[in-house]
Design a protein around this motif. Structure first.
Motif, mmCIF file in Angstrom:
data_model
loop_
_atom_site.group_PDB
_atom_site.id
_atom_site.type_symbol
_atom_site.label_atom_id
_atom_site.label_comp_id
_atom_site.label_asym_id
_atom_site.label_seq_id
_atom_site.Cartn_x
_atom_site.Cartn_y
_atom_site.Cartn_z
ATOM 1 N N LEU A 75 0.837 -1.195 0.000
ATOM 2 C CA LEU A 75 0.000 0.000 0.000
ATOM 3 C C LEU A 75 0.874 1.247 0.000
ATOM 4 O O LEU A 75 1.833 1.340 0.774
ATOM 5 C CB LEU A 75 -0.923 0.003 1.217
ATOM 6 N N THR A 76 0.551 2.190 -0.874
ATOM 7 C CA THR A 76 1.321 3.424 -0.982
ATOM 8 C C THR A 76 0.378 4.613 -1.089
ATOM 9 O O THR A 76 -0.751 4.483 -1.541
ATOM 10 C CB THR A 76 2.240 3.399 -2.220
ATOM 11 N N ALA A 399 -5.202 10.886 0.856
ATOM 12 C CA ALA A 399 -4.261 11.219 1.932
ATOM 13 C C ALA A 399 -4.453 10.309 3.135
ATOM 14 O O ALA A 399 -3.641 10.338 4.055
ATOM 15 C CB ALA A 399 -4.434 12.670 2.339
ATOM 16 N N THR A 400 -5.530 9.516 3.154
ATOM 17 C CA THR A 400 -5.742 8.505 4.203
ATOM 18 C C THR A 400 -5.562 7.121 3.567
ATOM 19 O O THR A 400 -6.266 6.777 2.614
ATOM 20 C CB THR A 400 -7.144 8.619 4.810
ATOM 21 N N LEU A 401 -4.611 6.359 4.057
ATOM 22 C CA LEU A 401 -4.353 5.014 3.550
ATOM 23 C C LEU A 401 -5.330 4.052 4.224
ATOM 24 O O LEU A 401 -5.366 3.959 5.451
ATOM 25 C CB LEU A 401 -2.910 4.604 3.840
ATOM 26 N N VAL A 402 -6.131 3.371 3.400
ATOM 27 C CA VAL A 402 -7.207 2.517 3.901
ATOM 28 C C VAL A 402 -6.925 1.072 3.503
ATOM 29 O O VAL A 402 -6.452 0.804 2.390
ATOM 30 C CB VAL A 402 -8.566 2.979 3.345
ATOM 31 N N ALA A 403 -7.234 0.131 4.405
ATOM 32 C CA ALA A 403 -7.044 -1.292 4.113
ATOM 33 C C ALA A 403 -8.078 -1.732 3.080
ATOM 34 O O ALA A 403 -9.280 -1.617 3.319
ATOM 35 C CB ALA A 403 -7.185 -2.121 5.382
ATOM 36 N N GLU A 418 7.729 12.563 9.489
ATOM 37 C CA GLU A 418 8.628 12.416 8.349
ATOM 38 C C GLU A 418 7.899 12.715 7.045
ATOM 39 O O GLU A 418 6.672 12.615 6.955
ATOM 40 C CB GLU A 418 9.200 11.000 8.293
ATOM 41 N N LEU A 419 8.681 13.057 6.018
ATOM 42 C CA LEU A 419 8.130 13.249 4.679
ATOM 43 C C LEU A 419 8.014 11.891 4.016
ATOM 44 O O LEU A 419 8.968 11.117 4.003
ATOM 45 C CB LEU A 419 9.034 14.173 3.851
ATOM 46 N N TYR A 420 6.833 11.576 3.483
ATOM 47 C CA TYR A 420 6.595 10.253 2.908
ATOM 48 C C TYR A 420 7.525 9.999 1.735
ATOM 49 O O TYR A 420 7.683 10.838 0.851
ATOM 50 C CB TYR A 420 5.142 10.134 2.449
ATOM 51 N N ASN A 421 8.153 8.815 1.732
ATOM 52 C CA ASN A 421 9.057 8.387 0.668
ATOM 53 C C ASN A 421 8.382 7.288 -0.136
ATOM 54 O O ASN A 421 8.151 6.192 0.366
ATOM 55 C CB ASN A 421 10.376 7.881 1.274
ATOM 56 N N ALA A 422 8.069 7.600 -1.393
ATOM 57 C CA ALA A 422 7.339 6.648 -2.227
ATOM 58 C C ALA A 422 8.219 5.519 -2.749
ATOM 59 O O ALA A 422 7.722 4.624 -3.436
ATOM 60 C CB ALA A 422 6.694 7.370 -3.415
ATOM 61 N N ALA A 423 9.536 5.541 -2.432
ATOM 62 C CA ALA A 423 10.405 4.483 -2.937
ATOM 63 C C ALA A 423 10.093 3.139 -2.287
ATOM 64 O O ALA A 423 10.409 2.092 -2.844
ATOM 65 C CB ALA A 423 11.868 4.848 -2.703
ATOM 66 N N ARG A 424 9.482 3.151 -1.103
ATOM 67 C CA ARG A 424 9.129 1.906 -0.410
ATOM 68 C C ARG A 424 7.639 1.906 -0.140
ATOM 69 O O ARG A 424 7.017 2.972 -0.016
ATOM 70 C CB ARG A 424 9.892 1.803 0.917
ATOM 71 N N PRO A 425 7.019 0.724 -0.076
ATOM 72 C CA PRO A 425 5.590 0.696 0.277
ATOM 73 C C PRO A 425 5.383 1.251 1.681
ATOM 74 O O PRO A 425 6.161 0.969 2.589
ATOM 75 C CB PRO A 425 5.233 -0.789 0.188
ATOM 76 N N ILE A 427 2.792 0.647 3.761
ATOM 77 C CA ILE A 427 2.361 -0.455 4.628
ATOM 78 C C ILE A 427 2.179 -1.691 3.760
ATOM 79 O O ILE A 427 1.642 -1.602 2.643
ATOM 80 C CB ILE A 427 1.053 -0.111 5.360
ATOM 81 N N VAL A 428 2.628 -2.831 4.239
ATOM 82 C CA VAL A 428 2.415 -4.108 3.552
ATOM 83 C C VAL A 428 1.357 -4.875 4.332
ATOM 84 O O VAL A 428 1.484 -5.072 5.544
ATOM 85 C CB VAL A 428 3.722 -4.921 3.457
ATOM 86 N N LEU A 429 0.311 -5.289 3.618
ATOM 87 C CA LEU A 429 -0.833 -5.981 4.232
ATOM 88 C C LEU A 429 -0.909 -7.396 3.672
ATOM 89 O O LEU A 429 -0.842 -7.588 2.453
ATOM 90 C CB LEU A 429 -2.123 -5.218 3.933
ATOM 91 N N ALA A 430 -1.026 -8.385 4.546
ATOM 92 C CA ALA A 430 -1.073 -9.790 4.124
ATOM 93 C C ALA A 430 -2.384 -10.421 4.592
ATOM 94 O O ALA A 430 -2.808 -10.217 5.733
ATOM 95 C CB ALA A 430 0.112 -10.569 4.683
ATOM 96 N N ASP A 431 -3.001 -11.175 3.689
ATOM 97 C CA ASP A 431 -4.204 -11.949 4.027
ATOM 98 C C ASP A 431 -3.757 -13.357 4.397
ATOM 99 O O ASP A 431 -3.406 -14.157 3.531
ATOM 100 C CB ASP A 431 -5.154 -11.960 2.828
#
Length: 608
Positions: A75-76, A399-403, A418-425, A427-431
């Protein structure tokens, strides 16, 4: 009986270590016993005896892979900004729609309010045009007419030079205004309005070109990511097949595959997983580029419509009401001048009459419906304001990251402030409600596999745990590595125990056929000769009950021709032939103590 006929599982390394120690201890004890009993010269027998058994049998296709979560999402945020809230931590269970993190939205909220105000203003202007004049507008025009009619009944005072000069100026001004209306719009106004249209059209084309180019670049990156993924998959399949072939060759000599080969295979698998992630990110970028193209072109087209409506209004020129009002103003100015120059009473009367005519023209103009050009311009302004508001609201929502799904937070790469860095996700969500294993099956075995077949999964890390799964899909397209045609088969399992972790190595036994009652013998007892299968049995069926120490070095045997049925790695079905449960089967080259139906390899032999 059913437990003894199941396919052999991968042994527990700890159990093998203990077994090796027991074997070494037995050899030492045997050495001392031999020295204490020099008369014992019976050598170890190089064959084993067993009897056929009746019971269930399952034919399986064996494969291996890595267990993976049902779904893993990176998630980005779609825009940069300061992190204001991180609402979850690693290991949290979240539900679909639950907020996970937020950027600082103060600037975005102001943009939404500003866009909403602009839309309300544009809509109010359009509604006012469509609704026509208000009661207040009509009342004001009526009052103006009443005042003019009252003026008609009045006479003016004495005339001065200043009054004459002002009256002449009013006549010239009214005449110039009428000539301007009759002559149509000025060239400068038309040129300016046309320039605005041309500028809007150019901006539309520029927007189309730039957004199309961005989408094309994103599509190209997606294509490159797909090619990279195929290359990594091809390399992994080549290494995997080479290892399996080498593994089979080494197994004949009781050796195992070197660790370096296994490390190369694991590295190739990780390269495939990295390529899959790169392709997923390229797919997201491509979808975003397509959406940006749609939104940007819609805004540019709204600007073109607004500029065109303004040009149409300029080209339309003055309407009849405006010209009538200008004529009335000229007549009023001329009458006022005549009044001042001639008979005072006559001039005052003419001026009053002109004022009445002017007021009547103004009243008609107020009551007249709006022109098509005015309506088109107002509608274009509303459309443009609505598009700006939708864009601002979308930016605020993002601007709100939703599952997007129910799952477990596997990774959090955010820190408040911190300033958001788009180079990395972010949040990583796993089912983790279910897992899947993708295994490779060659073209010979894949014909036996069908969607829905039951599968038994065993994990290297959890050797005492068996997972039940099913075949979910079989890839319709094959892959060829090292000349071997194979297919990817996906196996799914639901509600796994908590001990199961993503990335664990898994062995899969795909059950392709089953029988509840069959006559079975060990696979090692079957030998082929000139296209016919044989089982060697001892001439004395009772030899199976004789103690190993009392058996002959080489018993008398006879070959029995048989027909074969279902089989797995351990046992095989006999469908016809002169065999029954009383036969004593001879298996050469096997330790005499080996139990074919009890599981586990013979002493000194390592199970793969």
């Amino acid at each position: 009986m059913s437990e003894s006929l199941r396919p052999r599982r991968r042994p527990n390394r700890l159990g093998w270590g203990i077994g090796i120690l027991l074997v070494i201890g037995g050899l030492v004890a045997g050495f001392f016993w031999f020295n204490r009993n020099p008369s014992s010269t019976n050598p170890r027998l190089n064959y084993a005896l067993t009897r056929p058994q009746r019971g269930p049998i399952s034919a399986v296709v064996n494969a291996s892979g890595t267990i993976q979560p049902q779904q893993v999402l990176d998630l980005t945020f779609t825009s940069s900004g300061l992190i204001s809230e991180v609402l979850v931590k690693i290991g949290d269970t979240v539900s679909a729609g639950q907020p996970l993190a937020r950027l600082d939205t103060r600037d975005l909220e102001l943009r939404v309010e500003q866009s909403a105000a602009q839309l309300a203003q544009a809509q109010a202007n359009l509604d006012r045009l469509r609704a026509g004049p208000t009661e207040a507008d009509i009342a004001a025009a009526d009052a103006q007419l009443a005042q003019a009619q009252a003026q008609l009944r009045q006479t003016m005072g004495n005339v001065t030079e200043q009054d004459l000069a002002a009256a002449r100026a009013q006549v010239e001004q009214a005449r110039a205004n009428l000539e301007r209306l009759l002559g149509g719009p000025k060239a400068s106004e038309v040129i300016q309005a046309q320039a605005q249209v041309d500028q809007a059209i150019a901006a539309l084309q520029s927007q189309r070109d730039s957004l199309s180019a961005a989408k094309t670049r994103a599509e190209s990156q997606l294509f490159q990511a797909a090619n990279t993924l195929r290359d990594r998959q091809a390399e992994y399949s080549r290494i995997y097949n080479d290892n399996r072939e080498r593994e089979q060759q080494l197994a004949r000599f009781g050796q195992s595959l070197p660790q370096s080969a296994l490390d190369n295979e694991a590295a190739a698998l990780r390269a495939v997983q990295n390529a899959e992630e790169q392709m997923r990110q390229a797919q997201v970028a491509y979808e975003q580029a397509k959406q940006a193209e749609i939104t940007g072109i819609a805004q540019a087209e709204a600007q073109v419509r607004s500029a065109q409506a303004n040009l149409d209004r300029v080209l339309a020129g003055a309407d009849r009401d405006q010209i009538a009002a200008a004529r009335a103003q000229l007549a009023q100015a001329e009458a006022n001048l005549n009044k001042l120059l001639g008979d005072q009473r006559a001039g005052s009367l003419a001026a009053a009459q002109a004022a009445v005519a002017s007021a009547q023209a103004n009243l008609q103009r107020v009551k007249a419906p709006p022109s098509d050009a005015d309506l088109a311009s107002a509608e274009a302004q509303v459309a443009n304001a609505r598009a700006s508001l939708a864009q601002a609201q979308l930016a605020l929502e993002r601007a709100t990251l939703v599952a997007p799904i129910n799952g477990v937070v596997a990774e959090v790469n955010l820190e408040v402030g911190e300033l958001y860095n788009a180079a990395r996700p972010a949040i990583v969500l796993a089912d983790l409600s279910g897992y899947y294993v993708d295994v490779t099956v060659d073209e010979i075995d894949v014909a036996q596999i069908a969607v829905g077949q039951q599968v038994i999964l065993t994990l290297d890390a959890l050797p005492n745990l068996e997972l039940r799964g099913t075949v979910a899909r079989i890839n319709p397209l094959s892959t060829v590595q090292s000349g071997v045609t194979a297919y990817i088969v996906r196996i799914v399992t639901n509600d796994p125990p908590a001990a199961v972790r993503p990335g664990m190595s898994a062995s899969a036994d795909i059950i392709v056929a089953e029988k509840s009652e069959a006559l079975v013998v060990p696979r090692r007892a079957i030998r082929a000769e000139r296209g016919q299968f044989f089982v060697d049995v001892t001439a004395d069926p009772g030899l199976c009950e004789v103690d190993i120490a009392q058996r002959p070095l080489q018993p008398v045997t006879q070959a029995i021709a048989v027909q074969l049925g279902l089989s797995n790695e351990q046992i095989i079905e006999i469908t016809s032939g002169n065999l029954d449960e009383n036969s004593c089967i001879y298996v050469p080259g096997i330790d005499a103590r080996f139990n074919f139906f009890g599981g586990g390899p013979p002493p000194g032999v390592r199970n793969r």
